[in-house]
Design a protein around this motif. Structure first.
Motif, short mmCIF file in Angstrom:
data_model
loop_
_atom_site.label_atom_id
_atom_site.label_comp_id
_atom_site.label_asym_id
_atom_site.label_seq_id
_atom_site.Cartn_x
_atom_site.Cartn_y
_atom_site.Cartn_z
N PRO A 4 -14.90 66.00 -8.28
CA PRO A 4 -16.23 66.41 -8.59
C PRO A 4 -16.14 67.89 -9.26
O PRO A 4 -15.52 68.55 -8.89
CB PRO A 4 -17.26 66.77 -7.47
CG PRO A 4 -16.52 65.61 -6.42
CD PRO A 4 -15.21 65.61 -6.76
N ARG A 5 -17.06 68.33 -10.24
CA ARG A 5 -16.71 69.51 -10.91
C ARG A 5 -17.75 70.35 -11.12
O ARG A 5 -18.93 69.88 -10.48
CB ARG A 5 -16.33 69.11 -12.56
CG ARG A 5 -15.21 68.44 -12.71
CD ARG A 5 -13.94 68.97 -12.17
NE ARG A 5 -12.68 68.11 -12.59
CZ ARG A 5 -11.69 68.56 -11.94
NH1 ARG A 5 -11.46 69.66 -11.46
NH2 ARG A 5 -10.50 67.66 -12.21
N ASP A 6 -18.07 71.62 -11.45
CA ASP A 6 -19.17 72.39 -11.46
C ASP A 6 -20.32 71.83 -12.11
O ASP A 6 -20.32 71.04 -12.94
CB ASP A 6 -18.72 73.78 -12.24
CG ASP A 6 -19.63 74.87 -12.04
OD1 ASP A 6 -20.95 74.71 -12.96
OD2 ASP A 6 -19.14 75.76 -11.40
N HIS A 7 -21.47 72.28 -11.56
CA HIS A 7 -22.90 71.52 -11.59
C HIS A 7 -23.18 71.88 -13.33
O HIS A 7 -23.92 71.19 -14.15
CB HIS A 7 -23.71 71.64 -10.89
CG HIS A 7 -24.34 73.10 -11.06
ND1 HIS A 7 -23.65 74.26 -10.34
CD2 HIS A 7 -25.32 73.63 -11.73
CE1 HIS A 7 -24.06 75.35 -10.57
NE2 HIS A 7 -25.16 75.26 -11.50
N ARG A 8 -22.66 73.01 -13.78
CA ARG A 8 -22.85 73.27 -15.18
C ARG A 8 -22.09 72.48 -16.17
O ARG A 8 -22.58 72.52 -17.52
CB ARG A 8 -22.60 74.66 -15.54
CG ARG A 8 -23.32 75.82 -14.37
CD ARG A 8 -22.97 77.13 -14.57
NE ARG A 8 -21.65 77.36 -13.99
CZ ARG A 8 -20.96 78.53 -13.54
NH1 ARG A 8 -21.36 79.52 -14.33
NH2 ARG A 8 -20.09 78.39 -12.86
N LEU A 9 -21.02 71.75 -16.10
CA LEU A 9 -20.42 71.00 -16.72
C LEU A 9 -21.17 69.61 -16.81
O LEU A 9 -21.20 68.78 -15.74
CB LEU A 9 -18.82 70.68 -16.47
CG LEU A 9 -17.96 70.02 -17.17
CD1 LEU A 9 -17.94 70.68 -18.64
CD2 LEU A 9 -16.49 69.97 -16.38
N LYS A 10 -21.84 69.35 -18.08
CA LYS A 10 -22.73 68.36 -18.21
C LYS A 10 -22.33 66.81 -18.38
O LYS A 10 -23.16 65.74 -18.20
CB LYS A 10 -23.90 68.69 -19.13
CG LYS A 10 -24.76 69.86 -18.48
CD LYS A 10 -25.42 69.94 -17.24
CE LYS A 10 -25.88 71.19 -16.83
NZ LYS A 10 -26.67 71.09 -15.40
N GLY A 11 -21.11 66.87 -18.83
CA GLY A 11 -20.68 65.50 -19.63
C GLY A 11 -19.68 65.67 -20.57
O GLY A 11 -19.04 66.63 -21.10
N ALA A 12 -19.41 64.48 -21.25
CA ALA A 12 -18.35 64.51 -22.49
C ALA A 12 -18.69 63.62 -23.49
O ALA A 12 -19.40 62.61 -23.37
CB ALA A 12 -17.08 64.28 -21.88
N VAL A 13 -18.16 63.85 -24.83
CA VAL A 13 -18.44 62.93 -26.14
C VAL A 13 -17.04 62.98 -26.47
O VAL A 13 -16.18 63.83 -26.77
CB VAL A 13 -19.26 63.83 -27.11
CG1 VAL A 13 -20.83 63.67 -26.65
CG2 VAL A 13 -19.12 65.30 -27.50
N THR A 14 -16.33 61.82 -26.70
CA THR A 14 -15.03 61.54 -26.81
C THR A 14 -14.87 60.33 -27.86
O THR A 14 -15.81 59.52 -28.00
CB THR A 14 -14.26 61.12 -25.71
OG1 THR A 14 -14.77 59.74 -25.11
CG2 THR A 14 -14.52 62.29 -24.52
#
Length: 320
Positions: free
Chosen positions: A154-164
Motif C-alpha cells: 500500500p502506498r501514500d493516499h496521494r498516489l492515485k494510479g498509473a498510466v503505462t
C-alpha cells in the motif's frame, strides 16, 4: 471488468507499413524541441544519486514519468508527455534511472526493470514537495517498474494510479520474444548500450569484469553475468522471477491503465494479462491492433495516442 475490447487507436500513419516501422521511426526521427526542464540532483542514502528533471508551474498535481530501458528524460516520448501534461496544468517530474542522465552513477550497480526502491525514493521526494495528487506514467520498462511499485505494498493516499504503455508485464516472456527471429535487432541495440556501460564501470570497479563482454550473445547471458550479481539476484532466472511486474498485480489498490499493442514486437502473449483484467476492478488493459512498441503515432500531430489515452483515463477513472 476493465478489459477494453475496443480501442480508439485505429491505425498508424500510412507510411508506417508494419510494427517495426511503427516502433523504429518515432524512436529515430521524432523530436520534441526546447529545453524546458529544471534539473535537480537527488542524493541517495547509499552514496549514489538520481537526476530529476522538473517542469514546475505551481500545480497541486504532479506526474512522475519513468523512461524505458536505456532511455532517459530527454527521449522524445518522455519530453512529449511532459510537454503535453504541462499544457494540461500539471507539474511534471521526469526522472533518470542510475547511469541514464548523461553522467555515470557512482556505484557498481546501475538499474533494472524491478528497481522500485529508487522509484519509491523519487515518489517520496515528490510528495515531500507538497503535491496532493500524484500519478505515475511509465513506458516499457518504466511501465513495468511503475506497476510493480504500486503492487508491492500500500502506498501514500496521494498516489492515485498509473498510466503505462508497451509494458513487458511478464519479463521472461518479453525476453523470449526479443530473441525471436526478426526481433533480435532490438535486443542487440539494448545490449550494445549496456555493454558500453559495463566497460565504463570496469574501469572504476575491480568487481566488474569486462573481459569477453563484447561476445555476450543475448540478454540471458548479460543478466546472468551482470544484472543478477550487481543487483542481489542469484542468477537470471531469479531476476526474471522477482523483477517481473505481473506477480504483483494482485496487490494493486489504485486504478492502473496498461495499453499494449497487439503487434508489439517486444511483447509475448504473457504480456497481455486478459484474464486478470477481466477479473479486476482496477487493472484496465487495452490492446489496440496497431501501435508497435511505444509508437501509437497520429498523423501530423505533436502528440500520440498515448498522451490522449492517458489524459482520458486520468480524467474519467482517476477523476483528476
Amino acid at each position: 471488468m476493465p478489459l477494453e475490447h475496443i480501442s480508439d487507436y485505429k491505425r498508424p500513419p500510412r507510411y508506417m507499413l508494419n510494427a517495426h516501422w511503427e516502433t523504429v521511426i518515432p524512436s529515430m526521427f521524432f523530436k520534441v524541441k526546447g529545453d524546458f526542464y529544471s534539473r535537480e540532483r537527488l542524493e541517495l542514502e547509499d552514496g549514489d544519486f538520481l537526476d530529476l528533471d522538473w517542469i514546475r508551474g505551481g500545480s497541486h498535481k504532479c506526474m512522475i514519468i519513468t523512461h524505458g530501458l536505456e532511455g532517459d528524460s530527454q527521449r522524445f516520448y518522455v519530453k512529449r508527455t511532459a510537454h503535453f501534461f504541462k499544457a494540461q496544468g500539471w507539474d511534471v517530474l521526469a526522472w533518470n534511472c542510475r547511469s541514464c542522465s548523461g553522467e555515470m552513477n557512482r556505484l557498481p550497480r546501475f538499474y533494472h526493470h524491478g528497481d522500485t526502491p529508487d522509484l519509491h525514493r523519487v515518489v517520496q521526494h515528490v510528495l515531500g514537495n507538497g503535491y496532493q495528487h500524484v500519478v505515475l506514467a511509465g513506458y516499457s520498462m518504466g511501465g513495468s517498474m511503475s506497476l510493480k511499485y504500486l503492487g508491492e505494498a500500500p502506498r501514500d493516499h496521494r498516489l492515485k494510479g498509473a498510466v503505462t504503455f508497451s509494458v513487458p508485464c511478464n519479463l521472461r516472456d518479453s525476453a523470449v520474444q526479443l530473441q525471436a527471429r526478426g526481433n533480435r535487432m532490438y535486443e542487440q541495440r539494448f545490449l550494445k548500450k549496456l555493454i558500453e556501460k559495463i566497460k565504463l564501470k570496469a574501469e572504476r570497479f575491480e568487481e566488474v569484469d569486462a573481459s569477453g563482454v563484447d561476445e555476450l550473445p543475448d540478454f540471458d547471458a548479460f543478466h546472468d553475468r551482470y544484472t543478477a550479481p550487481l543487483h542481489g539476484f542469484a542468477d537470471k532466472d531469479h531476476f526474471f522471477r522477482e523483477a517481473t511486474c505481473d506477480r504483483y498485480f494482485e496487490g494493486l489498490d489504485v486504478p492502473v491503465l496498461v495499453v499494449n499493442a497487439a503487434n508489439d514486437p517486444m511483447l509475448g502473449q504473457a504480456c497481455y494479462p486478459k484474464a486478470f483484467a477481466q477479473a479486476s476492478d482496477l487493472f484496465h488493459l487495452e490492446i489496440p491492433k496497431y501501435g508497435g512498441h511505444a509508437g501509437f503515432s497520429i498523423w501530423r500531430k505533436p502528440y500520440s495516442y498515448m498522451e490522449l489515452r492517458a489524459l482520458r483515463f486520468i480524467k474519467e477513472v482517476l477523476a483528476l
